[in-house]
Design a protein around this motif. Structure first.
Motif, mmCIF file in Angstrom:
data_model
loop_
_atom_site.group_PDB
_atom_site.id
_atom_site.type_symbol
_atom_site.label_atom_id
_atom_site.label_comp_id
_atom_site.label_asym_id
_atom_site.label_seq_id
_atom_site.Cartn_x
_atom_site.Cartn_y
_atom_site.Cartn_z
ATOM 1 N N PHE A 9 0.803 -1.218 0.000
ATOM 2 C CA PHE A 9 0.000 0.000 0.000
ATOM 3 C C PHE A 9 0.848 1.285 0.000
ATOM 4 C CE2 PHE A 9 -2.656 -3.262 1.945
ATOM 5 C CZ PHE A 9 -3.747 -3.198 1.108
ATOM 6 N N ILE A 10 2.143 1.170 -0.176
ATOM 7 C CA ILE A 10 3.012 2.342 -0.152
ATOM 8 C C ILE A 10 2.543 3.390 -1.168
ATOM 9 C CG2 ILE A 10 5.378 3.161 -0.540
ATOM 10 C CD1 ILE A 10 4.949 1.583 2.100
ATOM 11 N N PRO A 14 -3.740 9.240 -0.523
ATOM 12 C CA PRO A 14 -3.571 9.912 0.768
ATOM 13 C C PRO A 14 -4.649 9.521 1.781
ATOM 14 C CG PRO A 14 -3.205 11.466 -1.010
ATOM 15 C CD PRO A 14 -3.701 10.190 -1.636
ATOM 16 N N TRP A 15 -5.882 9.333 1.302
ATOM 17 C CA TRP A 15 -6.952 8.939 2.216
ATOM 18 C C TRP A 15 -6.657 7.582 2.863
ATOM 19 C CZ3 TRP A 15 -10.157 4.704 2.389
ATOM 20 C CH2 TRP A 15 -11.188 4.766 3.313
ATOM 21 N N LEU A 16 -6.178 6.625 2.054
ATOM 22 C CA LEU A 16 -5.869 5.299 2.572
ATOM 23 C C LEU A 16 -4.686 5.359 3.542
ATOM 24 C CD1 LEU A 16 -6.749 2.375 2.505
ATOM 25 C CD2 LEU A 16 -5.284 2.039 0.507
ATOM 26 N N LYS A 17 -3.692 6.161 3.216
ATOM 27 C CA LYS A 17 -2.539 6.317 4.114
ATOM 28 C C LYS A 17 -2.982 6.911 5.448
ATOM 29 C CE LYS A 17 0.754 6.773 0.366
ATOM 30 N NZ LYS A 17 1.625 7.646 -0.396
ATOM 31 N N LYS A 43 2.915 10.731 5.652
ATOM 32 C CA LYS A 43 2.841 10.457 4.211
ATOM 33 C C LYS A 43 1.571 11.076 3.612
ATOM 34 C CE LYS A 43 5.074 5.921 4.665
ATOM 35 N NZ LYS A 43 6.219 5.870 3.801
ATOM 36 N N ALA A 44 0.453 10.885 4.289
ATOM 37 C CA ALA A 44 -0.825 11.415 3.793
ATOM 38 C C ALA A 44 -0.863 12.938 3.874
ATOM 39 C CB ALA A 44 -1.979 10.810 4.587
ATOM 40 N N ALA A 45 -0.355 13.493 4.973
ATOM 41 C CA ALA A 45 -0.372 14.950 5.161
ATOM 42 C C ALA A 45 0.468 15.650 4.094
ATOM 43 C CB ALA A 45 0.144 15.300 6.556
ATOM 44 N N LYS A 51 -7.286 15.733 7.070
ATOM 45 C CA LYS A 51 -7.397 15.100 8.390
ATOM 46 C C LYS A 51 -6.048 14.564 8.856
ATOM 47 C CE LYS A 51 -12.290 14.333 8.386
ATOM 48 N NZ LYS A 51 -13.404 13.430 8.557
ATOM 49 N N ALA A 52 -5.236 14.087 7.929
ATOM 50 C CA ALA A 52 -3.889 13.640 8.297
ATOM 51 C C ALA A 52 -3.055 14.827 8.772
ATOM 52 C CB ALA A 52 -3.221 12.939 7.123
ATOM 53 N N GLN A 53 -3.212 15.981 8.124
ATOM 54 C CA GLN A 53 -2.494 17.177 8.564
ATOM 55 C C GLN A 53 -2.894 17.538 9.992
ATOM 56 O OE1 GLN A 53 -3.726 19.779 5.375
ATOM 57 N NE2 GLN A 53 -1.925 19.286 4.134
ATOM 58 N N TYR A 54 -4.187 17.474 10.255
ATOM 59 C CA TYR A 54 -4.691 17.767 11.596
ATOM 60 C C TYR A 54 -4.163 16.749 12.613
ATOM 61 C CZ TYR A 54 -7.996 18.294 15.439
ATOM 62 O OH TYR A 54 -8.557 18.471 16.681
ATOM 63 N N ASN A 55 -4.237 15.465 12.274
ATOM 64 C CA ASN A 55 -3.759 14.429 13.190
ATOM 65 C C ASN A 55 -2.258 14.540 13.427
ATOM 66 O OD1 ASN A 55 -6.211 13.153 13.835
ATOM 67 N ND2 ASN A 55 -6.180 12.043 11.901
#
Length: 96
Positions: A9-10, A14-17, A43-45, A51-55
């Motif tokens: 899954f590399i 971005p949503w999946l990451k 990776k996603a951010a 949401k990854a940026q927020y997390n």
């Protein structure tokens, strides 16, 4: 507990990451691992997932899975807020 192999899954979206980050953060079906959660969120951010940026901001703020760094936390909260994520705007208001 069955081991999940994530290497295929590399190149994932971005949503999946970001979802993998949540899985490792919460320990759903895998051993909870803040460092792996951080890596997947990052990776996603970096690919613009709000949401990854927020997390990622939350992880930098708390020092969970990464060394605490308020400058980086605010930077990631700002990126998420620029994409209209309400939670990120709220936390920036609290921090200012």
């Amino acid at each position: 507990m069955k081991k999940i192999r994530l290497k295929p899954f590399i190149g994932a979206t971005p949503w999946l990451k970001s979802s993998f980050g949540l899985i490792y953060h919460s320990g759903i079906g895998v051993k909870q691992d803040p460092e792996k959660a951080f890596r997947w969120f990052k990776k996603a951010a970096e690919q613009g997932n709000t949401k990854a940026q927020y997390n990622l901001g939350l992880m930098y703020r708390s020092g969970l899975g990464v060394e605490q760094d308020m400058v980086k936390a605010v930077m990631w909260f700002k990126k998420a807020a620029e994409q209209e994520l309400v939670q990120a705007k709220n936390i920036l208001n609290i921090l200012s």
